[in-house]
Design a protein around this motif. Structure first.
Motif, short mmCIF file in Angstrom:
data_model
loop_
_atom_site.label_atom_id
_atom_site.label_comp_id
_atom_site.label_asym_id
_atom_site.label_seq_id
_atom_site.Cartn_x
_atom_site.Cartn_y
_atom_site.Cartn_z
N UNK A 274 51.40 58.26 -5.45
CA UNK A 274 52.31 57.33 -4.76
C UNK A 274 53.40 58.06 -4.00
N UNK A 275 53.62 57.62 -2.76
CA UNK A 275 54.69 58.17 -1.95
C UNK A 275 54.37 59.44 -1.22
N UNK A 276 53.17 59.97 -1.37
CA UNK A 276 52.83 61.24 -0.72
C UNK A 276 51.91 61.00 0.47
N UNK A 277 52.13 61.78 1.53
CA UNK A 277 51.33 61.70 2.75
C UNK A 277 51.05 63.13 3.22
N UNK A 278 49.82 63.38 3.66
CA UNK A 278 49.48 64.67 4.27
C UNK A 278 49.43 64.46 5.78
N UNK A 279 50.35 65.09 6.48
CA UNK A 279 50.33 65.08 7.95
C UNK A 279 49.54 66.31 8.40
N UNK A 280 48.22 66.13 8.44
CA UNK A 280 47.31 67.23 8.74
C UNK A 280 47.55 67.71 10.18
N UNK A 281 47.86 69.01 10.33
CA UNK A 281 48.12 69.57 11.65
C UNK A 281 46.83 69.85 12.41
N UNK A 282 45.67 69.77 11.75
CA UNK A 282 44.37 69.96 12.39
C UNK A 282 44.28 71.31 13.10
N UNK A 283 44.81 72.36 12.44
CA UNK A 283 44.83 73.71 13.03
C UNK A 283 43.97 74.68 12.23
N UNK A 284 42.83 74.20 11.73
CA UNK A 284 41.91 75.10 11.03
C UNK A 284 42.46 75.58 9.72
N UNK A 285 42.68 76.88 9.59
CA UNK A 285 43.09 77.50 8.33
C UNK A 285 44.60 77.49 8.13
N UNK A 286 45.32 76.69 8.91
CA UNK A 286 46.78 76.61 8.80
C UNK A 286 47.15 75.42 7.92
N UNK A 287 48.09 75.63 6.99
CA UNK A 287 48.49 74.58 6.05
C UNK A 287 49.12 73.40 6.78
N UNK A 288 48.92 72.20 6.22
CA UNK A 288 49.45 70.97 6.79
C UNK A 288 50.85 70.67 6.26
N UNK A 289 51.51 69.68 6.88
CA UNK A 289 52.79 69.19 6.37
C UNK A 289 52.52 68.13 5.30
N UNK A 290 53.12 68.29 4.14
CA UNK A 290 52.95 67.36 3.03
C UNK A 290 54.29 66.67 2.78
N UNK A 291 54.27 65.34 2.77
CA UNK A 291 55.49 64.55 2.61
C UNK A 291 55.63 64.15 1.14
N UNK A 292 56.81 64.39 0.56
CA UNK A 292 57.10 64.02 -0.82
C UNK A 292 58.59 63.75 -0.97
N UNK A 293 58.93 62.65 -1.56
CA UNK A 293 60.31 62.27 -1.86
C UNK A 293 61.25 62.40 -0.67
N UNK A 294 60.79 62.01 0.52
CA UNK A 294 61.64 62.03 1.70
C UNK A 294 61.74 63.37 2.38
#
Length: 675
Positions: free
Chosen positions: A76-96
């Motif tokens: 609950x409350x978590x979102x993955x803002x996938x950057x779609x850049x292959x082997x590069x880590x995505x932005x993960x949203x947690x607690x604001x």
């Protein structure tokens, strides 16, 4: 620095020999050994005064996922803002916080060892591709800076991944999907005689992607050997290796996204990323007596990571840049883990110390011609971050209504930055702004009735000044960025039929660092984050189950030198998100599922003038399980059934609004075997 080939092959050969020996002795033994862990863990979700979501092996395998990041949609409350850049880590949203994974808002540990990287692209960068989904024993997400066992990157929350360390099993998962996607995972565990255990896991993944230049390949291997030397002494040796290569189509402008979301901007060059990662660790566990254990560990990590990225620098011009990080880490620690009784009050406790030394050789080039360097380096330097920490956690059950948890962590950081050659940039590079910080945690858990548990907590965390600011001479000394969270929650259960958890939190960040003038910085800035998170599970009959998670977040800038930002929201954080999953098992061996996911809109820029649209997705699945001497499960999934056009991440770079297109409708089918 390149990873030593001799070391790599020695580890591979040693673990290969162990696996061959395990196959030869593959028969269940009557004796079992206690597992060796790096750190004890009092924050077990079932008993914790802090909000946590736990996924176990069976739940993870049921999902049949190729990427660990996909597990966050169940939290609950978590979102993955996938950057779609292959082997590069995505932005993960947690607690604001909107910059976990790609930045330092989310701590991540595997078997107690941090995965966060001090200076790889951003402070606290973490790549979860180093973990094989099939090897996970438990995947626990703690919310906020609640753990005393981990420090600097524990502000938005902590992901605690525990791998399988015992048992006799041999499992595989092979799937084929749209766009040339192939995923093969395997996990193996066995006793070697009466006193030894081996656990191995591996993954091979490749895809051509749904856009041009979307090819990705990666291979991950993990192995662990443990032995009972004496009844009181246990040892373990483990390793983890990742190699990945990917191409990338970068981002699309708004016009391109609206007309052809599967296309590529003509200004994008041959972008991509290459990574090689190796870690080796040893553990020692000594039972002083039945109520007290000494746990000791030492580890090293060697990593090479290079990425190439095309992006606009203004309204008309794009450039390709290169970032190279050669990372070396050495760490060790020890802790006492015990249980006792004080005045008839059961008490469990952990007290320990740990240290690490992390150095990163960093190079940055801009204006490349298809990965060819044509301009001098903007950055060519080596950073060093050293840490010494002491921590303790105590849990005392005064009464079922008063189960008290207390934690305290003290961290000291030293280090510095040195130039390794000429550079044209102006980022600071000098002695580290030395930092000392003590972080207290306090929680209360009350078992009011068999069906009702209440909890409340207060915790503090911190972050060092971001990026190279911490190595600046101007503005010394800078204080840490402090995070303080207050939370209340409740957990309801009704036998095995219904379960509901809800939590409300208030998390305030103070002492944020701002630039006063070039090379001069100060602590001035504050942000307030508030929200409610909930999860529910309803199983009225054995053949049907409904589960849901939901989170709503409100963020507000409360102090900033730019008065225009006061009262505005934090960019990149959706106001709400949620998911709903229904599973129907009309027959014992058949299962049908539907998964609906919603991500709300969010502000893209600091001034809240641009917004990313909300989107929702529907996935359908079916599986058949055959049970017998050799169990197997055949499954098929149709993701994004309605072929929704959406962006997993929207950002502003060079004054242009850019989109990372989400995955279109895809089909995947696979088979899981138990040998």
């Amino acid at each position: 620095m390149a990873i030593n080939n001799g070391l790599r092959w020695a580890v591979a050969c040693a673990l290969g020999s162990l696996s061959l020996g395990a196959v030869a002795d593959m028969q269940p033994g009557e004796a079992t050994i206690d597992e060796v862990v790096v750190k004890g863990q009092l924050l077990r979700a079932q008993e914790s005064a802090y909000s946590a979501t736990v996924l176990d092996t069976s739940m993870i395998r049921e999902q049949a996922l190729a990427d660990v990041d996909d597990l966050f949609r169940l939290v609950p409350g978590m979102v993955v803002r996938d950057l779609q850049l292959g082997s590069v880590a995505s932005n993960i949203v947690i607690r604001g916080f909107g910059n976990g994974g790609h930045g330092g808002d989310l701590g991540a540990v595997i078997d107690g060892i941090p995965l966060n990287e001090a200076m790889s692209h951003a402070d606290g960068y973490v790549d979860l591709n180093t973990v094989v989904p099939l090897e996970i024993d438990s995947f626990t997400v703690f919310k906020g800076p609640v753990s005393a066992l981990y420090g600097n990157y524990n502000r938005g929350g902590l992901v605690d991944i525990q791998t399988r360390k015992s048992g006799d099993y041999a499992e595989t998962d092979l799937s084929l999907g749209s766009y040339g996607t192939v995923d093969l995972q395997a996990a193996y565990g066995s006793q070697l005689g009466d006193t030894q255990q081996v656990n191995l896991a591996g993954q091979l993944f490749r895809t051509d992607g749904y856009r041009p230049q979307g090819h990705t390949e990666r291979g991950t291997f993990a192995g662990r050997w443990s032995a009972e030397v004496t009844p009181a002494l246990q040892v373990a040796l483990s390793t983890r290796y990742l190699q990945s290569e990917s191409d990338s189509a970068s981002y699309l402008t708004q016009t391109q996204f609206e007309t052809d979301p599967r296309g590529i901007d003509p200004n994008t060059q041959n972008d991509g990323a290459d990574k090689e990662f190796l870690t080796v660790r040893g553990d020692l566990n000594y039972a002083i007596n039945d109520e007290l254990k000494l746990l000791t560990f030492a580890y090293t990590t060697q990593q090479d990571f290079t990425r190439w990225f095309s992006r606009p620098i203004n309204a008309t011009t794009w450039r390709q840049r290169e970032e190279t990080y050669d990372r070396s880490v050495y760490g060790a620690g020890t802790s006492l883990n015990g249980v006792t009784s004080l005045a008839s009050v059961p008490v469990s406790y952990i007290a320990g110390v740990e240290t690490f030394r992390e150095s990163t050789e960093y190079k940055f080039f801009d204006g490349l011609d298809h990965r060819r360097r044509v301009l001098p380096a903007q950055s060519n330097r080596e950073t060093e971050l050293n840490s010494v920490s002491a921590f303790t956690e105590i849990r005392a059950t005064l009464h079922p209504l008063a189960q008290l948890s207390v934690g305290l962590r003290a961290d000291r950081f030293t280090g510095g930055c040195e130039l390794r050659g000429a550079e044209t940039g102006s980022d600071p590079c000098g002695a580290l702004n030395k930092a000392d910080h003590v972080s207290p945690k306090l929680g209360l858990n009350s078992q009011v009735a068999d069906w009702l548990q209440l909890r409340a907590s207060w915790s503090e965390g911190f972050a060092l000044p971001n990026g190279f600011v911490k190595y600046a001479i101007g503005g010394q000394p800078l204080d840490e960025n402090i995070f303080r969270q207050t939370e209340i929650g409740a957990h309801f259960t009704a036998a095995d039929v219904f379960e509901f958890d809800v939590a409300g939190y208030r998390l305030k960040s103070t002492g944020e660092v701002r630039t006063v003038s070039p090379g001069v910085y100060e602590n001035y800035g504050a942000t307030l984050r508030k929200g409610v998170e909930a999860s529910a599970r309803w199983k009225p009959v054995e053949s049907f189950e409904l589960s849901a998670v939901y989170g709503v977040t409100d963020t507000e800038v409360t102090q900033n030198a730019d008065a225009r930002l006061l009262g505005l929201s934090v960019a990149g954080v959706p106001e709400n998100s949620g998911s709903l999953e229904a599973t129907l098992r009309p027959f014992e061996d058949w299962s049908f599922s539907a998964f609906w996911r919603y991500v709300g809109e969010y502000d893209v820029d600091a001034f809240n003038t641009l917004q990313a649209e909300n989107y929702d997705l529907l996935d359908l699945g079916v599986s058949y399980t055959a049970r017998g001497e050799r169990n197997y499960r055949v499954y098929a999934r149709l993701d994004n059934v309605t072929d929704e056009k959406y962006a997993t991440s929207v950002s502003v770079i060079g004054g242009q609004l850019l989109f990372a297109p989400g995955t279109p409708r895809t089909v995947r089918a696979g088979i899981q075997f138990d040998f």
